[in-house]
Every structure is written in C-alpha cells, then in structure tokens.
Scaffold this motif. Structure first.
Motif, PDB file in Angstrom:
ATOM      1  N   GLY A  24      44.791 -13.429  -2.082  1.00  0.00           N
ATOM      2  CA  GLY A  24      43.574 -13.443  -1.290  1.00  0.00           C
ATOM      3  C   GLY A  24      42.618 -12.305  -1.559  1.00  0.00           C
ATOM      4  O   GLY A  24      41.640 -12.119  -0.833  1.00  0.00           O
ATOM      5  N   GLN A  50      34.513 -18.473   0.221  1.00  0.00           N
ATOM      6  CA  GLN A  50      35.578 -17.679   0.818  1.00  0.00           C
ATOM      7  C   GLN A  50      35.708 -17.979   2.317  1.00  0.00           C
ATOM      8  O   GLN A  50      36.821 -18.133   2.831  1.00  0.00           O
ATOM      9  CB  GLN A  50      35.301 -16.186   0.605  1.00  0.00           C
ATOM     10  CG  GLN A  50      36.270 -15.239   1.299  1.00  0.00           C
ATOM     11  CD  GLN A  50      37.679 -15.292   0.749  1.00  0.00           C
ATOM     12  OE1 GLN A  50      37.898 -15.808  -0.349  1.00  0.00           O
ATOM     13  NE2 GLN A  50      38.633 -14.771   1.502  1.00  0.00           N
ATOM     14  N   GLY A  91      42.830 -19.475  -1.401  1.00  0.00           N
ATOM     15  CA  GLY A  91      44.031 -19.830  -0.652  1.00  0.00           C
ATOM     16  C   GLY A  91      44.063 -21.296  -0.279  1.00  0.00           C
ATOM     17  O   GLY A  91      45.087 -21.977  -0.414  1.00  0.00           O
ATOM     18  N   TYR A  92      42.921 -21.805   0.186  1.00  0.00           N
ATOM     19  CA  TYR A  92      42.857 -23.218   0.563  1.00  0.00           C
ATOM     20  C   TYR A  92      43.008 -24.110  -0.660  1.00  0.00           C
ATOM     21  O   TYR A  92      43.747 -25.096  -0.643  1.00  0.00           O
ATOM     22  CB  TYR A  92      41.532 -23.519   1.268  1.00  0.00           C
ATOM     23  CG  TYR A  92      41.399 -24.971   1.670  1.00  0.00           C
ATOM     24  CD1 TYR A  92      42.047 -25.455   2.802  1.00  0.00           C
ATOM     25  CD2 TYR A  92      40.646 -25.860   0.915  1.00  0.00           C
ATOM     26  CE1 TYR A  92      41.944 -26.790   3.174  1.00  0.00           C
ATOM     27  CE2 TYR A  92      40.532 -27.192   1.269  1.00  0.00           C
ATOM     28  CZ  TYR A  92      41.184 -27.648   2.402  1.00  0.00           C
ATOM     29  OH  TYR A  92      41.093 -28.975   2.752  1.00  0.00           O
ATOM     30  N   CYS A 103      47.436 -18.436   0.973  1.00  0.00           N
ATOM     31  CA  CYS A 103      47.199 -17.734   2.236  1.00  0.00           C
ATOM     32  C   CYS A 103      45.947 -16.868   2.157  1.00  0.00           C
ATOM     33  O   CYS A 103      45.455 -16.537   1.081  1.00  0.00           O
ATOM     34  CB  CYS A 103      48.403 -16.862   2.590  1.00  0.00           C
ATOM     35  SG  CYS A 103      49.917 -17.798   2.893  1.00  0.00           S
ATOM     36  N   ILE A 104      45.451 -16.491   3.333  1.00  0.00           N
ATOM     37  CA  ILE A 104      44.249 -15.668   3.456  1.00  0.00           C
ATOM     38  C   ILE A 104      44.631 -14.362   4.137  1.00  0.00           C
ATOM     39  O   ILE A 104      45.330 -14.370   5.159  1.00  0.00           O
ATOM     40  CB  ILE A 104      43.182 -16.396   4.288  1.00  0.00           C
ATOM     41  CG1 ILE A 104      42.747 -17.684   3.594  1.00  0.00           C
ATOM     42  CG2 ILE A 104      41.967 -15.500   4.529  1.00  0.00           C
ATOM     43  CD1 ILE A 104      41.808 -18.532   4.431  1.00  0.00           C
ATOM     44  N   THR A 115      44.178 -10.985   6.435  1.00  0.00           N
ATOM     45  CA  THR A 115      43.425 -10.480   7.582  1.00  0.00           C
ATOM     46  C   THR A 115      43.962  -9.088   7.909  1.00  0.00           C
ATOM     47  O   THR A 115      44.992  -8.671   7.381  1.00  0.00           O
ATOM     48  CB  THR A 115      43.580 -11.390   8.819  1.00  0.00           C
ATOM     49  OG1 THR A 115      44.973 -11.514   9.136  1.00  0.00           O
ATOM     50  CG2 THR A 115      42.989 -12.774   8.567  1.00  0.00           C
ATOM     51  N   TRP A 131      48.883 -12.020   6.437  1.00  0.00           N
ATOM     52  CA  TRP A 131      48.417 -13.231   5.745  1.00  0.00           C
ATOM     53  C   TRP A 131      48.735 -14.455   6.580  1.00  0.00           C
ATOM     54  O   TRP A 131      49.797 -14.539   7.223  1.00  0.00           O
ATOM     55  CB  TRP A 131      49.097 -13.365   4.380  1.00  0.00           C
ATOM     56  CG  TRP A 131      48.522 -12.478   3.320  1.00  0.00           C
ATOM     57  CD1 TRP A 131      47.590 -12.802   2.390  1.00  0.00           C
ATOM     58  CD2 TRP A 131      48.833 -11.106   3.076  1.00  0.00           C
ATOM     59  NE1 TRP A 131      47.277 -11.723   1.585  1.00  0.00           N
ATOM     60  CE2 TRP A 131      48.038 -10.666   1.986  1.00  0.00           C
ATOM     61  CE3 TRP A 131      49.712 -10.194   3.677  1.00  0.00           C
ATOM     62  CZ2 TRP A 131      48.097  -9.369   1.483  1.00  0.00           C
ATOM     63  CZ3 TRP A 131      49.761  -8.908   3.179  1.00  0.00           C
ATOM     64  CH2 TRP A 131      48.967  -8.502   2.095  1.00  0.00           C
ATOM     65  N   ALA A 179      46.102 -20.951   4.695  1.00  0.00           N
ATOM     66  CA  ALA A 179      44.758 -21.546   4.691  1.00  0.00           C
ATOM     67  C   ALA A 179      44.910 -23.063   4.761  1.00  0.00           C
ATOM     68  O   ALA A 179      44.779 -23.763   3.756  1.00  0.00           O
ATOM     69  CB  ALA A 179      43.996 -21.129   3.440  1.00  0.00           C
TER      70      ALA A 179
END
Length: 609
Positions: free
Chosen positions: A246, A350, A356-357, A385-386, A388, A396, A399
């Motif tokens: 990510g 993004q 991730g998606y 995954c994204i 944060t 993570w 997504a």
C-alpha cells in the motif's frame, strides 16, 4: 483463494519452459553469491577500513565487531524530478530506523534520474530510454562494494524503477525493498490540461496561458498525477510484492509517508535478522513477472512496460515477449479508469481502493498467482490491503469494496472484459497499441500514409494545414538503434486536434508514446525498426495503411509483389549525424549500436556472442 485462470497458468508455464536454462543459470549464480561469507568479514582490513571510515564510530562498531546487518541505500534523488524531491531526507530517516533496530545503513550510491517531462521533444529525450541501463549500471556500481546484507532502492519515475530493478536483480542474493515517495496532490485536472494543450497547438492560446495551465497541473512534490509510466511502475512493484504493501500512492506530505518509509527498513531487516528467505532473485520468478503483467493490463498502464518488463525479466533469467502480453490481455479485465484512459487521477484511484483493491480482485478472479514469495513473506494477500494509521502506528485493512465505481470496478463487472493493450502484426511488423482510451469507433483506421523522418517534420506539416484530412502519420527512424527511441508525447495535441475535426487519424512509429496517445490510435514500438531495414523503411507517402485494433493487424495495402520489390530507405545521413552529436549523445553511441529490439527490451547489456 481462487484456482488460477487456465490462460494465466498456460502463459506462466510457457514462460517457465522457455526460460528453463537461463533461469537455472541465473539462480545458480545468485545462490553462489549467497553462499559466500559476508564481504565485511572476508575482505582485507584496508578494504573494510575504507568502507566504514566515513560513518559514525558507533555504527562502525556495530558492523565490524557486532556483525550487525548493514543495509545499502541506493537513491535516485534529485530535485529536478518532483517525484524524487522528497527522497532528499529519506537516507537520514532510514539510518535512524536502522539504528533503532540495532543495525546500520549506508548510502551506497546515487544513480542518474531524468525527467521525461522536462526533455519531451528535446534532444535530451534521446538519452531517456538508455538512461534505464545507465541506472542499472549505477546501481550495480553502488552494490559492488559488497559490504551489504540487504538493500533499499529509492526511486519512482519512468526509467528509474526498471533500472534500479535490473541493477538489483544482478545482486539477486540480497533482500531488497523498493521505497517510493508518492504522487503530488491533485492540481489542474489532466483533462483540462489536455484541452489547453490542444488550444495551444491550434494557436488559440499563447505561451503564457499554456505555462500557467502546466504549472497548475505540475505544482509540487510527488509524481505526476496521470497514470503514466511512473505510476505504472508503482502499481507493478505492489503486484510483485517488492514494496511495503500500500505504499505506492500515499502523498509525500501525508502522515503515513514517514511511517511507511521506516517500515521499509523494518521489512528488509526482518528478512535479514530473522533469516527469512526472500532474496530478490528468488522473489522475482516467473509467477511474479506474470503478476506484474496482469496488473499492468488490468489498470491500463503504460505501454513502456512492454519494453521495460521484458528487460527486467531478462535480468532475472526469464524470457517474455509480446505474445505473452497479448494472450494475457485477452482474459484480464480492465478494472481501472485513470487518466489517460479515464478522467480520474491517481489520487482518486488511491481513494477508490488503489493497488490493494485491484490486487484483491485479481486474486479472487484467479488472475494472479497468490502463492508467490514477497518481501513481507509467502503469499500476495498482504498486498490486497490498504495502510492506515491507528494510534500513531501503521495498520492494514482489506480493500474489499471500491470507493468509486467510476474509477475502480470489481472483476465481476469490469469496464472491459479484456486488458487495455493490443498486439498488432502484419506486413508492417509487430507493434502494440493502447486501446483503453481510444473510442471504439477509432479502433480501425484506414487512410493514406504521410511519412515523416522526425516529429518536428510532422509538427510543421500540421501547422501549415497539410494534415487536414484522413491520414496515418508515420514517424520512422525513432527506434533504439536509430536515436535511442524517444517518447513522442508532443505529437498528441496536434493529432488530437485533427481527430476532433472529424478526420480519421492514426500514428504509426517505431518510437514510444507511453500510452500518452490517449484517444488517438497509435501503433508504437514497431519492430523491427526502420533503422535496421524494418518495414517502415519501405513505406511511401500515399500508401494505404490499415490499423485494425479489433483484428490485431497493422498493414500497408499494396500487393505482395509490389511490396517485396520496394527498396528500403536508409537513415538519412543528416539525421544519423545529428542523432549522435550534442547533449551528451556521443557518450551513448555504444548503447545505440548494441541495443536489442523493443520487443527484446531494448537491452544494451545482453551478450549475444
């Protein structure tokens, strides 16, 4: 995890079989390098003293006496590239994180990094493609000091990432993580910028208005916000498992950015300190390369990677070709609409879920190999995954849902059932076209050719109104051997103007466009190139040319007998002389002389003896 798609599996097996001997030889060399005692422990005392004379005493003790891991930092920093400007402070951040973890880090070397946006349409652009191999050489020189246990590669843009990757793969025994800086925040939209460019091409606005628009679009630190080669690089590194998951598209000023940079050091030290097996030469295998190709197709990424990733694969002992891309493109759906094949920029991409998606959707659809080795461990799922920040720490989450269906769609309901790239072949050679941004009614163009020896000649013909008609503009002598294969972005506005007037217009060239042709059909990378007697050298003004992106053909419509009787033109002496003089081009004569074809990666370092 879904069963792998049969075509993806078939292409992967084909690549593995084709590459068996070269891959085995590569891995034998990698494993032999890994089996040696660490350089700092085996080289002479004078060598060791030289290597560590310039670092603080405590770091020297860690390396020499405590035998702590020492991480090489190879940086492409300069502040001519907006995307690389943030890298200025990265080494100190990374060294600080290494010390926190009981290790050390050194800036092993810097590599050149040029901005194609600065050199577009200028002589410097003729060094652009070859700068990739110069960067690979620079990375190799940096790592050749041989006192490192792992490496971090700092770079983002067009030729820089492929060059760093090629260089790193020649030191395939080292665990290696790539460290980006992220895109600039959104400014003037890419669509509005393109409109002003077209107005300038028509003389409707002047330099003052054009410069204001360009400056509003390119306004701060970070990569350009369209989905060109630089941002495609970042998508592919995520798909290959070579980033912290990510990391690609977090803005330079975001709170996550420094945390992710520090996480890169933690990631590479986790491999070395815990003896987790993940040398880059083993991470980048056939499945990893196919994952990168699939990610490129699913996002409508840069056509430059049909050259660069061929070269990257070769550096790992793997042989891929345009047929592999074509076969994958037939089954990989287009999941993203990002400029130039949509109106969104990479920040919107993004926000909608980003890499991730896309990776999550492709894994679910069985279009990516999930069982690969990555810098985070076995399996690609971590890259779906994204990141944060929670209580000052990275976390993570999956997504799972698109945040904007106009930008990102699930594999079950894509923008298109096939990828955004198409292979063209016929009596004009082999070529590629980026169709994801081209209106469907322009996928087939048949019109008389107008043959040009340079992009400047085409610009001049446009200015005096000679192209106000249905026309296939052919720009030859633009391949690797002729002049280094420059990108021809400057041709997009005038051709778009002609198309906007209702004319049937296309571009055919042995040069590059990076997908920036946008809505104009462009058959690019034509191979073999005109300079080595390729078919474009036989074309004449008025020949009827058919570009058919539906059937996958590129042909001149003359009889076979007439075509074979044609004598190929040769590179005009004035052009040959000009291509090798000024702006440092003399230094690249050897690169031009030894470059392979575009389909072979335009490599200058392959020994074919």
């Amino acid at each position: 995890m879904s069963t792998i798609h049969p075509i993806v599996d078939q292409v992967t097996r084909r690549i593995r079989a084709r590459s068996a001997a070269s891959r085995a030889a590569y891995l034998e060399q990698v494993d032999a390098m890994a089996a040696r005692p660490p350089g700092a422990q085996s080289m002479g005392c004078a060598n060791v003293a030289h290597a560590f004379a310039g670092i603080p005493g405590r770091d020297r003790i860690r390396i020499v006496e405590e035998k702590a891991p020492n991480v090489a930092i190879v940086t492409a920093y300069n502040d001519v590239l907006s995307a690389h400007a943030p890298l200025a402070h990265y080494p100190e951040v990374l060294k600080d994180e290494a010390r926190r973890l009981g290790a050390t880090a050194q800036v092993a070397g810097g590599v050149p990094a040029m901005c194609d946006g600065v050199t577009q349409g200028a002589p410097g652009m003729e060094l652009s493609l070859f700068s990739r191999d110069a960067i690979a050489m620079g990375a190799a020189i940096a790592l050749s000091h041989d006192v490192f246990d792992a490496a971090l590669m700092l770079g983002v843009c067009d030729k820089i990432v492929p060059g760093l990757l090629i260089g790193a793969l020649h030191f395939g025994h080292l665990p290696t993580v790539f460290v980006p800086a992220g895109p600039m925040t959104s400014g003037l939209s890419n669509g509005d910028k393109a409109k002003v460019r077209e107005q300038a091409a028509q003389g409707l606005v002047g330099r003052k208005e054009l410069l204001a628009a360009e400056s509003a679009a390119y306004h701060g630190e970070g990569t350009c916000t369209f989905y060109g080669t630089a941002n495609s690089n970042q998508m592919l590194l995520e798909a290959m498992g070579l980033h912290v998951p990510g990391t690609a598209f977090i803005n330079p000023g975001d709170d996550q950015r420094e945390l992710l940079t520090r996480e890169a050091m933690r990631t590479v030290l986790d491999i070395t300190k815990n003896r987790r097996f993940a040398p880059i030469g083993h991470v980048v295998d056939e499945r990893c390369i196919v994952n990168a190709m699939v990610a490129l197709l699913a996002t409508g990424g840069s056509t430059n990677h049909l050259i660069h990733w061929v070269a990257v694969a070769r550096a790992a002992g793997i042989t891929i070709d345009w047929d592999d891309f074509s076969d994958l493109s037939a089954v990989v759906p287009l999941l993203a609409r990002v400029y130039p094949n949509g109106s969104a920029d990479v920040n919107q991409f993004q926000a909608a879920g980003g890499p991730g998606y896309v990776i999550g959707q492709l894994l679910q659809a069985g279009l990516m190999h999930g069982d690969v080795l990555t810098v985070r461990g076995p399996g690609l799922k971590a890259f779906a995954c994204i990141p944060t920040v929670q209580a000052g720490q990275l976390a993570w989450h999956e997504a799972a849902v698109s945040g904007d269906l106009s930008v990102l769609r699930p594999a079950s309901a894509p923008f298109s059932a096939t990828g955004g790239l198409k292979l063209l072949s016929g009596n004009l050679g082999r070529s590629v076209i980026k169709v994801s941004a081209v209106p469907e009614d322009r996928h087939v163009i048949e019109a008389p050719a107008r043959v040009f020896d340079s992009q400047d000649d085409l610009q001049q013909a446009f200015k005096v109104g000679e192209l106000d008609r249905d026309v296939v503009c052919v720009v030859r002598w633009q391949g690797p051997r002729a002049n280094g294969m420059p990108e021809l972005h400057k041709l997009t506005p005038p051709l778009a103007v002609l198309q906007g007037k209702g004319y049937q217009v296309a571009l055919v060239t042995d040069g590059r466009m990076s997908g920036a042709s946008g809505k104009v059909p462009a058959a690019i990378h034509v191979s073999p190139e005109a300079c080595v007697g390729g078919p474009l050298a036989r074309l004449c003004d008025g020949d009827l040319v058919r570009l058919d992106a539906v059937a996958g053909t590129l042909a001149v419509l003359v009889s076979e007998e007439q075509w074979q009787q044609r004598t190929a033109a040769t590179l005009p002496p004035a052009l040959r002389q000009a291509n090798g003089r000024g702006f440092g081009r003399e230094l690249f004569a050897g690169f031009r002389r030894h470059a392979l074809s575009a389909e072979e990666g335009a490599c200058t370092w392959i020994n074919n003896d």
